[in-house]
Design an enzyme around this catalytic site. Structure first.
Site, PDB file in Angstrom:
ATOM      1  N   ALA A  60      31.642  -4.769 -15.957  1.00 59.67           N
ATOM      2  CA  ALA A  60      32.528  -5.375 -14.958  1.00 59.67           C
ATOM      3  C   ALA A  60      33.504  -4.359 -14.395  1.00 59.67           C
ATOM      4  O   ALA A  60      33.842  -4.393 -13.207  1.00 59.67           O
ATOM      5  CB  ALA A  60      33.281  -6.546 -15.578  1.00 59.67           C
ATOM      6  N   GLU A  84      30.340  -0.562  -9.491  1.00 59.24           N
ATOM      7  CA  GLU A  84      29.032  -0.197  -8.951  1.00 59.24           C
ATOM      8  C   GLU A  84      29.042  -0.126  -7.430  1.00 59.24           C
ATOM      9  O   GLU A  84      28.319   0.650  -6.818  1.00 59.24           O
ATOM     10  CB  GLU A  84      27.968  -1.210  -9.405  1.00 59.24           C
ATOM     11  CG  GLU A  84      27.713  -1.243 -10.901  1.00 59.24           C
ATOM     12  CD  GLU A  84      28.676  -2.177 -11.619  1.00 59.24           C
ATOM     13  OE1 GLU A  84      29.595  -2.700 -10.970  1.00 59.24           O
ATOM     14  OE2 GLU A  84      28.504  -2.386 -12.841  1.00 59.24           O
ATOM     15  N   ASP A 107      40.659  24.603  22.030  1.00 61.90           N
ATOM     16  CA  ASP A 107      40.417  25.457  23.190  1.00 61.90           C
ATOM     17  C   ASP A 107      41.187  24.906  24.380  1.00 61.90           C
ATOM     18  O   ASP A 107      41.652  23.759  24.363  1.00 61.90           O
ATOM     19  CB  ASP A 107      38.926  25.485  23.526  1.00 61.90           C
ATOM     20  CG  ASP A 107      38.136  26.390  22.592  1.00 61.90           C
ATOM     21  OD1 ASP A 107      38.683  27.417  22.185  1.00 61.90           O
ATOM     22  OD2 ASP A 107      36.992  26.051  22.278  1.00 61.90           O
ATOM     23  N   ASP A 161      32.347  30.752  18.130  1.00 62.97           N
ATOM     24  CA  ASP A 161      33.214  29.799  17.432  1.00 62.97           C
ATOM     25  C   ASP A 161      32.600  29.294  16.125  1.00 62.97           C
ATOM     26  O   ASP A 161      33.285  28.611  15.346  1.00 62.97           O
ATOM     27  CB  ASP A 161      33.513  28.592  18.330  1.00 62.97           C
ATOM     28  CG  ASP A 161      34.307  28.979  19.564  1.00 62.97           C
ATOM     29  OD1 ASP A 161      35.153  29.874  19.458  1.00 62.97           O
ATOM     30  OD2 ASP A 161      34.077  28.381  20.636  1.00 62.97           O
TER      31      ASP A 161
END
Length: 869
Positions: free
Chosen positions: A270, A274, A316, A592
């Protein structure tokens, strides 16, 4: 040039075939080589041994031990799917290098043994004499020996204007990419014809050097990936410790070993989440889909969360902040200054005659963006230029020389007769003039301060019978200044608002560009970058590390890094990371790629970017728009908040699931077990899952972009979250469900210590009581789900019905619970019984009590926050 020929052993006949073969054996093939891939099996094992994967392996094993093989196989499937997904992401980095190889041509025209011949480009060697023509790719780094060509260097420099390369001496102290006589592997010839001597091949070229940078820069785990590991170990420790303590406690109070072991296994299963990793994955996937519709394609799911913690954007200028479309902004003449008049159109038309722009069948202009702006500017000033007539009247053309920074033509028309027209950099043109040019120099400086690219235009009239000059030295002399033109690439309209949102959200924005500092600084100021202080690094290549650190450490300064190179971008990204910043870096060219790879978020341009940049990046902007980055950051913050919301939701149910056993253990069995193992599994694997997934789709809370970025060291689970989950939501839920359990038993006349086993008179009442506990936890989940939708705001601010998926998830868990409680086949399996109407009415109040107490807690916190000065 003779020195280069001697060093490389290249004569006028080129290399011999035998010498080329020998050099090929020495230097290796002319191709970008990538390092060997890591073993696929080793990578797979590494993914399967991830901390959360180990936790899920343990959960699967416990499920098999508990006799629930379906759950065990489902968890194994989750492990394998997540491992496969992570493995695919690991291979992404290598694809950038493989894409670089596509820039190399398959064949090259070389002179060997005195004869031109076509060879495979991979067989080129240093010293080869190559022939370059219009439309061909440059096969290796080379120095021109004859002729002249125009080359598209945008993949290396990021600048869209073609560069002219001519035979001649190099510029002393100039960067390699600005040398006027060099061409580079992978670039494209857009005009002209030349011969050149190869001086670098393969990994020794500029292209190969960038590939090496891309390979040697590592991509670190995202903040979320790091935090999930910590969460996994925390949950594992809590679950294992709890199971061990309860196992010992159960044996100590005299419970049968089998029952105690089954319950301990149930608690472990429990408490192992999961659904945590799949839920996080789905929440990130939702963010990816939303961003894709908004113009940002995310290539790595965890990057969505990383965007949310970004606190620096390095962008840029051209095409990202601006429209990438030059236009004529201002005209200055010596006689009238910037005052408009008929002389303005005449001067602009004259400048447009000194261009090589062409027009296609559709009427679209092609050529240098600066020259296109001049032609369009002439039309806008009612002085259009007929390009066909321009070419007919042209008597001579001296192309743009990057060393002189000039272009000139000899043009003849009916209005002026033959004349020389020159345009170029003002400082160069002004030196060729007859007479003083002080006023022009002052005007040039004023236009440049406004962020314009300034060109000077000059002319002189030739006598009717004069011979057309055959050399530019003869043509570009005795000129009279016609005026100056200021060209401007305007910012995108939405960028200023996006920059304001960045500042409100605590983000800094730096400009890293290959353009000059004055132009970039003017654009920065226009869009609001640089508040309260803007610093311009005119030559960012020369900045030292200590200067860079000092500059970036200033919290109130935004920086323009002008004339940047690939190493400069990489240096800036590394410096920011060293300062603990989460960096988003934009780029579009091959140059770049290393910086995009190194930044936490590499942002490539989808419209103007190269394949290499897109492969090396984490996010691709389909609209090349800076504003989309800001939208993505907001989405990242929303996703991170939502991950925390469903963690609060999942953790809140630990307390009401643990308290029943504590009551049983502390009473030494006088109080029967209020919950069964299968009921716990039904809660955690049945009723809990859909609402948790729906919380991953929650909208952003008000004020998401008004708070500063979270520290990179902040965990996805905080102390406040645990207090809220366990002490507020969890404790309230535990009190309510235990109240329902005891209410059912006491109504049947139960007293502590009374037997409730099968065959006892109180057995049915006990089954009904455990059912009430089970149903009570589910209804408390509903209240927790509603409360978890907001961390600090009131529910009314986000709206009760604004998340329809959550409403559907709540409807499902209530229907699922009703089936377990009232369907006879499921009653026997899960040990439930039909609940009386009064018990149903009682537990129906639980959602409102859980949500109401948390709403009150948040109201108190908001009041305290407002009361603080």
């Amino acid at each position: 040039m003779p020195l280069l020929r001697r060093e490389l052993g290249t004569g006028s006949r080129g290399l011999s075939a035998r010498e080329a073969a020998r050099r090929l054996a020495v230097y290796g093939p002319n191709e970008v080589r990538r390092k060997a891939r890591t073993s696929l099996w080793r990578e797979l094992v590494r993914q399967l041994a991830h901390p959360l994967a180990l936790l899920l392996w343990a959960a699967a094993a416990l499920a098999f031990v508990a006799g629930i093989p379906v759950l065990g196989w489902a968890i194994v499937a989750v492990i394998l799917v997540n491992a496969a997904f992570a493995l695919l992401q690991e291979r992404q980095a290598e694809q950038a290098v493989e894409t670089l190889a596509k820039y190399l041509p398959e064949h090259a025209l070389v002179v060997r043994d005195g004869r031109p011949s076509t060879v495979e480009a991979r067989e080129l060697v240093p010293g080869d004499l190559v022939v370059l023509e219009e439309g061909a790719k440059v096969p290796a780094d080379a120095r021109l020996t004859e002729g002249g060509i125009e080359v598209d260097l945008s993949m290396l420099t990021g600048e869209s204007a073609p560069a002219e390369r001519v035979v001649g001496p190099g510029l002393i102290g100039a960067p390699l990419l600005q040398e006027p006589n060099l061409v580079f592997s992978g670039t494209i010839c857009t005009g002209g014809q030349a011969q050149a001597i190869v001086f670098a091949t393969g990994n020794h070229t500029e292209l190969g050097r960038i590939a090496a940078l891309s390979q040697h820069t590592r991509r670190d785990s995202s903040p979320l990936e790091q935090q999930v590991k910590k969460v996994a170990w925390l949950i594992a420790a809590v679950a294992v410790a709890m199971g061990g303590v309860f196992l010992v406690a159960g044996v100590a109070v005299g419970l049968p070993l089998t029952d105690t072991l089954m319950f301990a296994i149930g608690l472990l299963v429990a408490n192992v989440p999961e659904g945590l990793l799949p839920t996080i994955t789905l929440a990130l996937a939702v963010g990816v889909r939303v961003l894709a519709r908004q113009g940002a394609v995310i290539k790595r799911l965890s990057a969505v969360e990383t965007l949310g913690s970004t606190n620096v954007i390095c962008t840029d200028k051209t095409g990202t902040l601006t429209q990438n479309r030059m236009r004529l902004q201002a005209v200055w003449t010596p006689e009238h200054g910037r005052e408009p008049g008929p002389w303005t159109g005449d001067m602009v038309r004259t400048s447009a005659l000194c261009t090589t722009v062409t027009r296609d069948e559709k009427g679209e202009l092609h050529g240098d963006p600066t020259e296109i702006a001049l032609v369009e500017g002439a039309t806008a000033h009612d002085a259009p230029v007929d390009l066909g007539g321009r070419d007919t009247g042209r008597r001579a053309l001296f192309r743009f020389d990057p060393r002189l920074r000039l272009m000139s033509v000899v043009h003849a028309d009916a209005a002026y007769g033959p004349r020389v027209i020159v345009k170029g950099a003002p400082e160069t043109v002004l030196r060729t003039l007859e007479g003083s040019s002080e006023s022009a120099a002052a005007a040039t400086e004023a236009l440049a301060r406004e962020g314009m690219r300034v060109l000077a235009v000059a002319a002189r009239t030739l006598p009717d019978n004069a011979r057309v000059p055959s050399h530019r030295e003869d043509a570009e002399t005795g000129l009279r200044l016609l005026g100056l033109v200021g060209l401007y690439d305007p910012p995108r309209q939405e960028v200023a608002a996006a920059v304001r949102r960045c500042h409100e959200a605590g983000l800094r924005v730096h400009i890293v560009t290959g353009d000059n500092g004055a132009t970039a600084a003017a654009v920065a100021r226009e869009v609001g970058i640089g508040l309260p202080r803007l610093h311009v690094v005119a030559q960012s290549e020369s900045i030292a590390d200590h200067e860079l650190d000092e500059l970036l450490a200033s919290a109130d300064t935004e920086v323009v890094f002008a004339r940047s190179s690939p190493e400069t971008k990489l240096k800036v990204a590394d410096a920011l990371r060293a300062h603990g910043q989460i960096v988003a870096m934009t780029g579009d060219g091959v140059n770049d790629a290393p910086a995009l790879h190194r930044a936490h978020i590499g942002v490539a341009m989808g419209l103007s970017g190269t394949d290499v940049a897109r492969e090396a990046s984490t996010m691709v902007l389909t609209d090349d728009n800076f504003a989309t980055i800001v939208t993505a950051i907001e989405s990242g913050r929303r996703v991170y908040d939502n991950v925390r919301k469903f963690i609060v939701y999942i953790f809140a149910h630990l307390t009401p699931e643990v308290v029943p056993f504590l009551v049983f253990a502390l009473s030494a069995g006088a109080v029967p077990l209020p919950l069964t193992v299968l009921q716990i599994l039904a809660i955690d694997l049945g009723t809990e899952t859909l609402p948790a997934l729906a919380l991953g789709r929650e909208r952003a809370e008000p004020g998401t972009m008004s708070r500063p970025p979270r520290p990179s060291s902040q965990g996805v689970i905080s102390r406040d979250m645990l207090v809220r989950s366990w002490c507020y939501l969890g404790t309230v839920s535990a009190v309510l469900v235990m109240g329902a359990f005891f209410y059912v038993l006491w109504r049947a006349g139960w007293q502590p210590g009374d037997p409730t086993g099968a065959g006892d008179p109180l057995h049915h009442a006990y089954i009904t009581a455990t059912t009430a506990t089970f149903a009570g936890i589910v209804t408390c989940q509903v209240g927790t789900a509603v409360a978890a939708r907001t961390d600090h705001a009131a529910l009314r601010e986000i709206g009760l019905c604004t998340n329809p998926l959550l409403l559907a998830g709540i409807a499902f868990e209530l229907a699922f619970t009703a089936a377990l409680v009232y369907a006879p086949p499921l009653q026997g399996l899960f040990g439930t019984a039909a609940l009386p109407l009064d018990v149903v009415a009682l537990i129906a109040t639980f959602p409102f009590l859980v949500w109401g107490t948390d709403e009150l807690r948040r109201w108190v916190r908001r009041a305290d926050h407002r009361a603080k000065p």
